[in-house]
Motif scaffolding. Sequence first.
Motif, mmCIF file in Angstrom:
data_model
loop_
_atom_site.group_PDB
_atom_site.id
_atom_site.type_symbol
_atom_site.label_atom_id
_atom_site.label_comp_id
_atom_site.label_asym_id
_atom_site.label_seq_id
_atom_site.Cartn_x
_atom_site.Cartn_y
_atom_site.Cartn_z
ATOM 1 N N SER A 278 4.840 -4.595 14.154
ATOM 2 C CA SER A 278 3.836 -5.416 14.554
ATOM 3 C C SER A 278 4.268 -6.754 15.526
ATOM 4 O O SER A 278 3.646 -7.247 16.403
ATOM 5 N N ILE A 279 5.281 -7.155 14.949
ATOM 6 C CA ILE A 279 5.766 -8.473 15.771
ATOM 7 C C ILE A 279 6.314 -8.118 17.034
ATOM 8 O O ILE A 279 5.816 -8.911 18.010
ATOM 9 N N LYS A 280 6.860 -6.895 17.469
ATOM 10 C CA LYS A 280 6.837 -6.359 18.714
ATOM 11 C C LYS A 280 5.797 -5.658 19.418
ATOM 12 O O LYS A 280 5.946 -5.183 20.398
ATOM 13 N N GLY A 281 4.546 -5.927 18.849
ATOM 14 C CA GLY A 281 3.354 -5.496 19.672
ATOM 15 C C GLY A 281 2.598 -4.111 19.126
ATOM 16 O O GLY A 281 1.946 -3.465 19.942
ATOM 17 N N PHE A 282 3.227 -3.444 18.342
ATOM 18 C CA PHE A 282 2.965 -2.124 17.943
ATOM 19 C C PHE A 282 1.943 -2.181 16.813
ATOM 20 O O PHE A 282 1.897 -3.214 16.033
ATOM 21 N N LYS A 283 1.102 -1.089 16.536
ATOM 22 C CA LYS A 283 0.313 -0.723 15.593
ATOM 23 C C LYS A 283 0.947 0.225 14.684
ATOM 24 O O LYS A 283 1.640 0.975 15.030
ATOM 25 N N SER A 284 0.680 0.087 13.496
ATOM 26 C CA SER A 284 1.387 1.071 12.604
ATOM 27 C C SER A 284 0.432 1.448 11.312
ATOM 28 O O SER A 284 -0.178 0.710 10.924
ATOM 29 N N MET A 285 0.666 2.657 10.992
ATOM 30 C CA MET A 285 0.012 3.132 9.590
ATOM 31 C C MET A 285 1.153 3.661 8.708
ATOM 32 O O MET A 285 1.989 4.415 9.041
ATOM 33 N N VAL A 286 1.091 3.240 7.208
ATOM 34 C CA VAL A 286 1.949 3.641 6.501
ATOM 35 C C VAL A 286 1.338 4.619 5.368
ATOM 36 O O VAL A 286 0.071 3.827 4.698
ATOM 37 N N GLU A 287 1.651 5.510 5.183
ATOM 38 C CA GLU A 287 0.811 6.330 4.176
ATOM 39 C C GLU A 287 1.515 6.255 2.643
ATOM 40 O O GLU A 287 2.917 6.648 2.729
ATOM 41 N N MET A 288 0.996 5.647 1.746
ATOM 42 C CA MET A 288 1.540 5.801 0.339
ATOM 43 C C MET A 288 1.106 7.152 -0.034
ATOM 44 O O MET A 288 -0.051 7.655 -0.021
ATOM 45 N N GLN A 289 2.141 7.820 -0.297
ATOM 46 C CA GLN A 289 1.830 9.316 -0.940
ATOM 47 C C GLN A 289 0.817 9.500 -2.146
ATOM 48 O O GLN A 289 -0.169 10.399 -2.101
ATOM 49 N N PHE A 290 0.807 8.483 -3.095
ATOM 50 C CA PHE A 290 -0.284 8.204 -3.921
ATOM 51 C C PHE A 290 -0.311 6.871 -4.010
ATOM 52 O O PHE A 290 0.595 5.853 -3.933
ATOM 53 N N ALA A 291 -1.607 6.209 -4.218
ATOM 54 C CA ALA A 291 -1.848 4.719 -4.339
ATOM 55 C C ALA A 291 -1.068 4.050 -5.340
ATOM 56 O O ALA A 291 -0.544 2.795 -5.454
ATOM 57 N N VAL B 130 -1.115 -3.728 10.678
ATOM 58 C CA VAL B 130 -0.692 -2.786 10.020
ATOM 59 C C VAL B 130 -1.834 -2.308 8.829
ATOM 60 O O VAL B 130 -2.481 -2.836 8.189
ATOM 61 N N VAL B 131 -1.790 -0.738 9.002
ATOM 62 C CA VAL B 131 -2.687 -0.095 7.845
ATOM 63 C C VAL B 131 -2.188 0.662 7.104
ATOM 64 O O VAL B 131 -0.944 1.385 7.339
ATOM 65 N N ILE B 132 -2.578 0.502 5.665
ATOM 66 C CA ILE B 132 -1.824 0.964 4.813
ATOM 67 C C ILE B 132 -2.936 2.015 4.074
ATOM 68 O O ILE B 132 -3.807 1.824 3.572
ATOM 69 N N ARG B 133 -2.585 3.360 4.236
ATOM 70 C CA ARG B 133 -3.344 4.326 3.329
ATOM 71 C C ARG B 133 -3.080 4.680 2.063
ATOM 72 O O ARG B 133 -1.748 5.034 1.663
ATOM 73 N N LEU B 134 -4.155 4.524 1.049
ATOM 74 C CA LEU B 134 -3.386 4.770 -0.504
ATOM 75 C C LEU B 134 -4.508 5.904 -0.942
ATOM 76 O O LEU B 134 -5.625 5.427 -1.293
ATOM 77 N N PRO B 135 -4.161 7.142 -1.078
ATOM 78 C CA PRO B 135 -4.828 8.046 -1.959
ATOM 79 C C PRO B 135 -4.833 7.632 -3.509
ATOM 80 O O PRO B 135 -3.929 7.718 -4.128
ATOM 81 N N ALA B 136 -6.146 7.502 -3.935
ATOM 82 C CA ALA B 136 -6.378 6.855 -5.224
ATOM 83 C C ALA B 136 -7.344 7.584 -5.900
ATOM 84 O O ALA B 136 -7.852 8.357 -5.591
ATOM 85 N N GLY B 137 -7.354 7.204 -7.364
ATOM 86 C CA GLY B 137 -8.352 7.889 -7.977
ATOM 87 C C GLY B 137 -8.147 8.720 -9.127
ATOM 88 O O GLY B 137 -7.117 9.719 -8.892
ATOM 89 N N PRO C 158 -3.611 -6.809 8.273
ATOM 90 C CA PRO C 158 -3.097 -5.813 7.491
ATOM 91 C C PRO C 158 -4.414 -5.199 6.505
ATOM 92 O O PRO C 158 -5.094 -5.932 5.826
ATOM 93 N N VAL C 159 -4.656 -4.181 6.689
ATOM 94 C CA VAL C 159 -5.721 -3.419 5.759
ATOM 95 C C VAL C 159 -5.352 -2.387 4.842
ATOM 96 O O VAL C 159 -4.599 -1.363 5.284
ATOM 97 N N LEU C 160 -5.732 -2.388 3.747
ATOM 98 C CA LEU C 160 -5.358 -1.634 2.608
ATOM 99 C C LEU C 160 -6.628 -0.550 2.619
ATOM 100 O O LEU C 160 -7.881 -0.963 2.444
ATOM 101 N N TYR C 161 -6.602 0.671 2.907
ATOM 102 C CA TYR C 161 -7.382 1.725 3.019
ATOM 103 C C TYR C 161 -7.382 2.586 1.834
ATOM 104 O O TYR C 161 -6.330 3.446 1.952
ATOM 105 N N PHE C 162 -8.320 2.492 1.105
ATOM 106 C CA PHE C 162 -8.335 3.180 -0.184
ATOM 107 C C PHE C 162 -9.009 4.521 -0.058
ATOM 108 O O PHE C 162 -10.373 4.241 0.446
ATOM 109 N N GLU C 163 -8.441 5.710 -0.178
ATOM 110 C CA GLU C 163 -9.233 7.099 -0.076
ATOM 111 C C GLU C 163 -9.234 7.993 -1.321
ATOM 112 O O GLU C 163 -8.184 7.885 -2.028
ATOM 113 N N HIS C 164 -10.293 8.138 -1.788
ATOM 114 C CA HIS C 164 -10.552 8.873 -3.195
ATOM 115 C C HIS C 164 -10.203 10.208 -3.187
ATOM 116 O O HIS C 164 -10.531 11.028 -2.533
ATOM 117 N N LYS C 165 -8.965 10.727 -3.997
ATOM 118 C CA LYS C 165 -8.574 12.117 -3.933
ATOM 119 C C LYS C 165 -9.510 13.058 -4.252
ATOM 120 O O LYS C 165 -9.596 14.172 -3.938
#
Length: 685
Positions: free
Chosen positions: A435-448, A475-482, A529-536
């Motif tokens: 992000s400091i260098k101007g990129f966007k990124s998504m990090v997937e947590m395998q499980f929240a 940064v977007v962090i995807r978190l399969p939760a629940g 930074p956005v934490l994106y929770f998605e229910h499994k």
Amino acid sequence: MYFDRTHISDEQLLSFYNALLYPRLVEEKMLLLLRQGRISKWFSGIGQEAIAVGATLALDEDEWILPLHRNLGVFTTRKMSLQQLFHQWQGSPQGFSKGRERSFHFGSQTHHICGMISHLGPQLSVADGLALAHKLKGENKVSLAFTGEGGTSEGEFHEALNVAAVWDLPVIFLVENNGYGLSTPVEEQYRCEQLVQRAVGYGMRGMRIDGNNLLEVYHAVREAKRHALQEQQPVLIEAVTFRMRGHEEASGTKYVPPALFEEWALQDPIQHFEDFLKYLELLTPELITNTHETLKHQIDADITVALKETEMHADTTTELGDVYAVRTNQIDVVSDSTHPSNEDAGSENKEQTEIASDSTLPVKTTDKRFINAISDALHLAMEKYPNLVLMGQDIAEYGGAFKITEGFLEQFGKSRVRNTPLCESAIIGAALGLSIKGFKSMVEMQFADFVTCGFNQIVNNLAKIHYRWGQAADVVIRLPAGAGVGAGPFHSQSNEAWFTHTPGLKVVYPSTPEDAKGLLLAAFADPNPVLYFEHKALYRSISGPVKDDWYTIEIGKARLVQEGEDLSVITYGSGVHWAQEYAHQHPEISLHILDLRTLLPLDYPAIKAAVAQTGKVLILHEDTLTGGLGGEIAAWIAEHCFHMLDAPVMRCASLDTPVPFAAALEKNFLAKTRLHQYIQQLSAY
């Protein structure tokens, strides 16, 4: 002390001398001011100047450095204004962090310096991200991160080195081994004979140098840079030195044997370099005296100006406004006609311009499962943003644990769809570096649940960086939760409330395929930074119409699911479907259902409207009761909507236990089991 001046001219040697001497004289002035009470704290690097100065001199001015609190020489060699530095140390509004930080906890895009946090180790992972950005852009540049011998005991050190090695990143890890981590000596920090030996274990080149020899540091970093760029590999440098003062001035040095000070005083980097330049007849005693006096006069002049008191005015609007970065690309936010009209809402996203769709054109939709809507959003985002990088465990060839990124590798390539080692913290840190260098990124947590391993990076680095020094964390962090899928205590948690307490983060939790796509695309469009929770449990059980094209749903806006007269249910995630199912099974009770969708920031006007609608409120969530988000919402309603209530605000939540595995136990754990009880109790009040 032997000095190798190969390829260094006389003029450069004299310039190096000034660069080495200047931070020492600044520090001596700071210590005087500290005794006078003009500054509150100081971390001294006296005796270690050669490392910071030599490393900085060896790099190009546009190569990122990640220094720590004992590296004044980095800031002065990068020619930062001493006046503004002093304002920073005073906590003045004219400092680099506007009084929000002290010491060297700040960064500067102009000077290509990334600000540290007190936890030390996370900076190494950010350096990985910066190096990755150089690599992706095809830039012939390295990044360099400092740490101390104490920092090498942190897990982040090992994660960062492993990621750099696996990804073949041009990054230099520079360990300042000064003998003590605060008061803990090296023999109580590690058992290897030399820290440089750790390089072999990570498959990278290691170098051990005299950290008090300016030219040895300079040549070593130049060689490390050459190797890193030519071989596309990281390098570990151990610079051996000694801390001549306390960890910080108040801590003292009683724990250090006096003989060590006598021994290392003979290795003073400035004295030795002066002697070398006198041997070359580039310096004379008179010239040395003149140089000292000239620099001291310059320092005094700058400090005199900076010492003029600048009154600090705390403005709440400014403070709150600087927590989040403002989005500059004001496009593609589509109005959602299903949420209440809240013209007076103090939304975090007012900078976003809503563009109503042209009613004359048909909107093409396709019935999609929840999981496919997420995959669709990722696919569109990858096409729209060529600077977007996806990172996560098994997301490339395997397509992720839930197959959401299946086929992405073939279309977008391995540089943008990146499998990661099991290094959650390092990968989140690398995302910040991107992000400091101007990129966007998504990090997937395998499980929240696994986000615990990256917690520090999220709540202390990503969340605070814009408030601290104006740097966005895109940064977007995807978190399969629940729960509800029989996955047990470590794959079923609803841990969203951990993050709703942290200013600087945004937390979204969709419940429908339409929202899943629109909120994820909004998260990618947002520079924060956005934490994106998605229910499994919703992945393959919920379907619905989803617009085929790009659209976003505004972060911070709730959705009115259905209007009712008897009782308002405020919920999100799986709770939305529980409430709808209950309403269908009990038509005798008119439920007003509000889907929050965004948990940080909350849509308070929509909450207020839900309270006003029925006067009775049930807050429903899958998370456990104690410390759940329902408590915060209930408190806000009691404070702001008490006059509208006809009954106490009630909360229906899951049991205050870990999530059990056995089906009967899990069913009993979930809030859904007690929903009827709470609705009946509240209805009868």
